[in-house]
Design an enzyme around this catalytic site. Structure first.
Site, PDB file in Angstrom:
ATOM      1  N   GLU A  88      33.694 -61.299  12.885  1.00 28.03           N
ATOM      2  CA  GLU A  88      33.827 -60.223  13.865  1.00 28.03           C
ATOM      3  C   GLU A  88      32.422 -59.895  14.345  1.00 28.03           C
ATOM      4  O   GLU A  88      31.603 -59.391  13.581  1.00 28.03           O
ATOM      5  CB  GLU A  88      34.442 -58.975  13.225  1.00 28.03           C
ATOM      6  CG  GLU A  88      35.945 -59.001  13.181  1.00 28.03           C
ATOM      7  CD  GLU A  88      36.518 -57.693  12.658  1.00 28.03           C
ATOM      8  OE1 GLU A  88      37.724 -57.664  12.392  1.00 28.03           O
ATOM      9  OE2 GLU A  88      35.771 -56.713  12.487  1.00 28.03           O
ATOM     10  N   TYR A 112      45.136 -55.932  12.273  1.00 37.10           N
ATOM     11  CA  TYR A 112      44.066 -55.294  11.516  1.00 37.10           C
ATOM     12  C   TYR A 112      44.608 -53.962  11.013  1.00 37.10           C
ATOM     13  O   TYR A 112      44.814 -53.046  11.808  1.00 37.10           O
ATOM     14  CB  TYR A 112      42.844 -55.097  12.418  1.00 37.10           C
ATOM     15  CG  TYR A 112      41.580 -54.616  11.720  1.00 37.10           C
ATOM     16  CD1 TYR A 112      41.595 -53.573  10.799  1.00 37.10           C
ATOM     17  CD2 TYR A 112      40.351 -55.207  12.018  1.00 37.10           C
ATOM     18  CE1 TYR A 112      40.437 -53.144  10.180  1.00 37.10           C
ATOM     19  CE2 TYR A 112      39.176 -54.774  11.403  1.00 37.10           C
ATOM     20  CZ  TYR A 112      39.228 -53.743  10.485  1.00 37.10           C
ATOM     21  OH  TYR A 112      38.074 -53.311   9.887  1.00 37.10           O
ATOM     22  N   ASP A 164      32.919 -45.181  13.881  1.00 35.48           N
ATOM     23  CA  ASP A 164      32.055 -45.767  12.861  1.00 35.48           C
ATOM     24  C   ASP A 164      31.242 -44.733  12.109  1.00 35.48           C
ATOM     25  O   ASP A 164      30.816 -43.729  12.665  1.00 35.48           O
ATOM     26  CB  ASP A 164      31.097 -46.779  13.503  1.00 35.48           C
ATOM     27  CG  ASP A 164      31.807 -48.075  13.852  1.00 35.48           C
ATOM     28  OD1 ASP A 164      32.369 -48.687  12.927  1.00 35.48           O
ATOM     29  OD2 ASP A 164      31.836 -48.441  15.035  1.00 35.48           O
TER      30      ASP A 164
END
Lengths: 266, 412
Positions: free
Chosen positions: A49, A174, A60
C-alpha cells in the site's frame, strides 16, 4: 488473472495469509523510500500500500501524519507517486495499491488518475474518505474496471451495509480492526474474529484487517482469522526512529520478514 | 410580504433558492458525505434522528423555550443612527447576535444540537473551535444538559483567544490543545474528527459551522435560520418594508446562512464577507470563495484554499473565527448561482470598522463581525437614504481585546 486475485489464490494454496504493508511515498526522501520499499517487497511483503501524502489526514494518527508531512516537504505529489510506482513495478510483481485521501485525486482528475495508475503498474486504489455513496464520480470516469477500488469496512458498519458495500467491491476488502485512527493502541482479536466471520457471510472476497496491528503476536492472531494483515504505523514508526540511519532499509526488511513468518499458518 | 414597498435595487439578484440538499446531502455539485467508513453509520444515524426528532413538536417547543428564556431571543434589530449619519448614505441596521447568551450566534446551533444529542441519548459531546465562541457555546449547552464536553482548539487560537479558553474551563469543558498543522481551526477540526472516529459510539460531534459531512451543513443552517426569520419580522415592524441588502461575515458561513436563508425568495442583495487577511495579493488570507477552487475538505465538497496538488493551504486572518481554508457547501452553490455575492475585507479595514462601531455606537463587535461592518461602511456612502442595509453583528468583541490592543501598540 489480475495480480490481486492471483496473489490471494497463490497464498491460499501455500496456506499463507497476505502481509500487506503501508508505506508513505517519499519518506524519509524519495530515493531512500524507493530503496526501502523494494527491500521490503523482497523480504516478504505480499501487497504494497503506497501512501499518497496529504496535508490533513483526518483518519490517521500522529505517526502517519508526521510521515505525510515529511513527504510533502520533499515535494511528493501524485506525479512523484506514479514515478515511484513505475520503478517499484520494474522490480516486483506484487500488487500495488495506492492509498490516498480524496482531495489529491480530485485535484488530479478522475480519468487522468486512472490512466496514470494503470500505466505505472498500480493494481488498485483505496481512498479513506470516499464512501460508496460518493465514489461514482470517480469510477464512472474510468473506461475499464481493471483498477480495483478497495472498500473499507469498519467495526461500526452494520451487516446490511457490509453486504451492500461488498457487492460493488473488487480485489479485497479492508476491515478496520477498531474505531479510532491508525496506529492507536490495543487490539481486540476476539472482536476482529467476530467481525471477520460476519463479513465472510456476505462476501467471497479476501478480507484484510488493519489499524493498530503492530507486533508479531498481533499478526499471528489476525492471520488466524483473516486473509491478510495490514501493517502501517509499525513500519512508519521504524522509519521515523531511523531517519538518518543508513541501515533503515535493512531494519525494515528484517521486520518485514518477521511479520511474514507470522502469516504462515502451521 | 409587502414587496410593493421595496424600492428597485441597484443589483437584481437571480431568484434561485438553493433549498434542501438531495438525499445524499448534495447542494448542486457541492456538499455530500466524504467521510471515513467508521463515521458513516454515525452520520446516517444522525441524519435519521435529525429528520425524525427535529420536526417533532415537543422538540420544537423545548428548543423554542430555551432560545427564548435561556439564549435571550429574539435578539434586537438596532438602527445604527450615528454610524449611518457618519457614513452619509444608507440606513444601517445591526442584528444584535452579540447580545445572545455567550455573546455570539453560535449558541443557537449548539443548543439545537445538544438538545438533539440528548434526545438521541448521547451523554458526551465534542466540538472544534477557532475563535472560541463555538467552544464556549458548546460548553455552555453541555453544562446546561449535564453532558461531558471536550473542545479541540489550535494552540495558535488558544493564545489569541485566551479569555474564551478560561470561559470553557469554567463551564466544565476539557480544552484539548491541538498542535498539528497550522494550529488553528482547520487542525482543531481534523483532531475533533480523529477523536470522533475513536469515540463515535457514545459521542455526539457538535460542528459549529455549515460545513462538514451531511447532514451538518443543512442542520446547522436550520438551527441558525432563526436569525433571518426574526430580522424579517423586525425590519418590517420598524420600517414597513424588507431591507435592500444583507451583509454577514463568512468563515465557514453559519451566521451568513442564518440571516440569508429566510430571504432567499426576496429580491434582496446578499453579501458574504470573507477575510482578506494582510491582503489578497499577499497570499495570506482566508478568501475561500473568492480565491479558492473546488475540493473536498472535512467531509464535504466545496470551495477550498488549496494548491495544484490538492494539498490544503494555510488560511490567514486577524480573526480566528474566519481563519479557515474551507467554506460551507451551500455558500459555494450560492456563489455559483449568483444568488449571493462574496467580497473580502482585510485585517486593517476590519480593525477600522471595529473602532468605528465602538466609538459611534457604543458596541464592541467581534473581529469576525467587524469584517461585515467594514463592508457596510464601504457600501453605505454610495446608497440613498432610503436604502436599508442589515448587518449581522454575529458576536461581541470582548474576546478580541488582547489582539486589538497588541495591534494598537504596533500602530496598525
Amino acid at each position: 488473472m489480475n495480480r490481486i486475485d492471483k496473489t490471494f489464490k497463490d497464498l491460499k494454496q501455500k496456506k499463507e495469509k497476505a502481509l500487506v504493508g503501508f508505506v508513505t511515498a517519499g519518506d524519509p526522501n524519495i530515493a531512500d523510500s524507493l530503496d526501502l520499499i523494494i527491500k521490503m517487497c523482497k523480504a516478504g511483503l505480499d501487497v504494497l500500500e503506497l501512501g499518497v501524502p496529504f496535508s490533513d489526514p483526518t483518519a490517521d494518527g500522529p505517526v502517519i501524519q508526521r510521515s505525510s508531512t515529511r513527504a510533502l516537504c520533499n515535494g511528493v505529489n501524485l506525479s512523484t507517486v506514479f514515478e515511484m510506482t513505475k520503478s517499484i513495478r520494474e522490480k516486483t510483481s506484487i500488487p500495488i495499491i495506492l492509498f490516498s485521501y480524496y482531495n489529491p485525486v480530485h485535484a488530479y482528475g478522475a480519468e487522468e488518475f486512472y490512466h496514470k495508475s494503470i500505466a505505472a503498474g498500480a493494481d488498485g486504489i483505496l481512498i479513506v474518505d470516499l464512501p460508496p455513496e460518493e465514489s461514482d464520480e470517480l469510477t464512472s470516469c474510468w473506461p475499464l474496471d481493471d483498477l480495483a477500488l478497495i472498500r473499507l469496512l469498519a467495526p461500526t458498519t452494520p451487516l446490511d451495509r457490509m453486504a451492500k458495500i461488498s457487492e460493488s467491491a473488487s480485489g479485497f476488502l479492508y476491515l478496520v480492526s477498531k474505531t479510532g485512527v491508525t496506529g492507536s493502541d490495543g487490539l481486540d482479536t476476539k472482536e476482529i474474529g467476530i467481525k471477520t466471520k460476519e463479513l465472510r457471510s456476505v462476501t467471497g472476497l479476501p478480507i484484510c484487517v488493519g489499524f493498530g496491528v503492530s507486533t508479531v503476536e498481533d499478526v499471528s492472531a489476525v492471520a488466524s482469522v483473516a486473509d491478510g494483515v495490514v501493517i502501517g504505523s509499525a513500519f512508519e514508526r521504524i522509519i521515523e526512529e531511523n531517519l538518518d540511519n543508513p541501515d533503515l532499509a535493512v531494519i525494515l526488511a528484517k521486520k518485514t520478514g518477521e511479520f511474514k513468518k507470522a502469516t504462515k499458518i502451521n | 410580504m409587502n414587496n410593493n414597498l421595496i424600492k428597485p435595487d441597484r443589483i437584481k439578484p437571480d431568484r434561485i433558492k438553493p433549498g434542501q440538499p438531495d438525499s445524499k446531502g448534495h447542494f448542486g455539485p457541492y456538499g455530500g458525505r466524504y467521510a471515513a467508513e467508521t463515521l458513516m453509520p454515525a452520520l446516517l444515524e444522525l441524519e435519521a434522528a435529525y429528520n425524525k426528532i427535529v420536526p417533532d413538536p415537543v422538540f420544537q417547543k423545548e428548543l423554542n423555550d430555551l432560545l427564548c428564556h435561556y439564549v435571550g431571543r429574539p435578539t434586537p434589530l438596532f438602527y445604527a443612527k450615528r454610524l449611518s449619519e457618519h457614513l452619509g448614505g444608507a440606513a444601517v441596521y445591526l442584528k444584535r447576535e452579540d447580545l445572545a447568551h455567550t455573546g455570539a450566534h453560535k449558541i443557537n446551533n449548539t443548543i439545537g444540537q445538544a438538545l438533539l444529542a440528548r434526545w438521541m441519548k448521547k451523554k458526551k459531546v465534542i466540538a472544534e473551535t477557532g475563535a472560541g465562541q463555538h467552544g464556549v457555546a458548546t460548553a455552555t449547552a453541555a453544562a446546561l444538559f449535564g453532558m461531558e464536553c471536550r473542545i479541540f482548539m489550535g494552540t495558535e487560537d488558544i493564545q489569541r483567544q485566551s479569555a474564551n479558553v478560561q470561559r470553557m474551563k469554567l463551564l466544565g469543558a476539557k480544552v484539548i490543545p491541538v498542535t498539528s498543522g497550522t494550529c488553528t481551526l482547520k487542525d482543531a477540526m481534523n483532531e475533533a474528527m480523529r477523536f470522533w472516529v475513536g469515540a463515535v459510539r457514545d459521542t455526539f460531534y457538535v460542528i459549529g459551522s455549515v460545513a462538514g459531512p451531511h447532514p451538518y451543513p443543512a442542520m446547522v443552517r436550520d438551527f441558525q435560520k432563526i436569525i433571518g426569520i426574526e430580522t424579517r419580522k423586525q425590519i418590517i415592524e420598524q420600517t414597513g418594508r424588507l431591507p435592500d441588502m444583507l451583509i454577514a461575515c463568512v468563515g465557514g458561513g453559519s451566521n451568513a446562512l442564518g440571516i440569508f436563508y429566510d430571504f432567499m425568495d426576496d429580491p434582496i442583495k446578499m453579501v458574504g464577507v470573507e477575510a482578506a487577511g494582510t491582503g489578497i495579493k499577499s497570499g495570506k488570507h482566508a478568501a475561500t470563495l473568492g480565491e479558492g477552487s473546488v475540493g473536498v475538505l472535512h467531509g464535504s465538497k466545496s470551495y477550498v484554499l488549496q494548491d495544484k496538488d490538492g494539498q490544503i493551504n494555510e488560511a490567514h486572518s486577524i480573526s480566528a473565527g474566519l481563519d479557515y481554508p474551507g467554506v460551507g457547501p451551500e455558500h459555494s452553490l450560492l456563489k455559483d448561482s449568483g444568488r449571493a455575492n462574496y467580497v473580502s475585507i482585510d485585517d486593517k479595514q476590519a480593525l477600522e470598522a471595529f473602532y468605528a462601531l465602538c466609538t459611534l455606537e457604543g458596541i464592541i463587535p467581534a473581529l469576525e463581525s467587524s469584517h461585515a461592518v467594514a463592508y457596510a461602511m464601504q457600501e453605505a456612502p454610495h446608497c440613498s437614504k432610503n436604502y436599508i442595509i442589515v448587518v449581522n453583528l454575529s458576536g461581541r468583541g470582548d474576546k478580541d481585546l488582547g489582539i486589538v490592543s497588541s495591534n494598537l501598540e504596533q500602530g496598525v
